[in-house]
Enzyme design. Sequence first.
Site, PDB file in Angstrom:
ATOM      1  N   PRO A  88       0.831  -1.238  -0.009  1.00  0.00           N
ATOM      2  CG  PRO A  88      -0.747  -1.506   1.554  1.00  0.00           C
ATOM      3  CD  PRO A  88       0.403  -1.997   1.204  1.00  0.00           C
ATOM      4  NE  ARG A 153      -5.781  -5.192 -21.749  1.00  0.00           N
ATOM      5  CZ  ARG A 153      -6.064  -4.228 -22.600  1.00  0.00           C
ATOM      6  NH1 ARG A 153      -5.083  -3.124 -22.768  1.00  0.00           N
ATOM      7  NH2 ARG A 153      -6.808  -4.419 -23.326  1.00  0.00           N
ATOM      8  CG  ASP A 168      -7.034  -0.536 -23.908  1.00  0.00           C
ATOM      9  OD1 ASP A 168      -8.314  -0.660 -24.626  1.00  0.00           O
ATOM     10  OD2 ASP A 168      -6.405  -1.229 -23.936  1.00  0.00           O
TER      11      ASP A 168
END
Length: 245
Positions: A88, A153, A168
Amino acid sequence: MKIDVLTLFPAMFTGPLTESIIKRAVDKGLVEISLHNIRDYAVDRHRTADDTPYGGGAGMVMKVEPLTACLEAVLEANPRGRVILTTPRGKQFNQGMAEELAREEGLVIICGRYEGVDERVRELFGADEISLGDFVLTGGEIAAMAVTDAVTRLIPGVLGSAESAAADSFSDGLLEYPHYTRPPEFRGLSVPEVLLSGNHREIDRWRRCQSLERTLRERPDLLATARLTDADRRCLRELGEDDGQ
């Protein structure tokens, strides 16, 4: 590309890495993804991979010895792998980072857990810390899946068309324009006429303006760093005037 994932819970990856685009990329030999159970490198009979933190406090910390042993074994087989730690406190992951990582020869992703990883792991291996956003997950496995998917991808040949990735959302700093397919009308809602016109120049112009409008409405912060043309700025001015701004 070779991607190695170090985790305490390898079974969590069964679905995401064995379906859809990632599975096809693996089957085509475009990416090799290997899972490594950190517990396999623990030296005690209980396969202990975590312990209480020095200085006290709640929670557990991932131990340095088994993680280091696992990481060294992985790097021996993937010496050019860039080491990443999901945590985090890391730098927020975005499309630009995905594109940067996709140019690497290999990735070695450590899935953080519990209160975190012994700090000496980062110091010894120079791990880059990555976070999905300002929220806390049960563990770093979901973040590792997201990074693996976003990077895979972008590898040439993985998607059916290179244009798919280029168009995208976030690839050019903007949110993507809306999409439509058949039928041309559904429950009183029609596909915009420009998309049926066959005029590709007008279609491109409409899509670009739609991207700008959606970004202005949903994520105006992105406009500060987006790559904008003079035509883009004119469109934004017109959108602002329409809103009375």
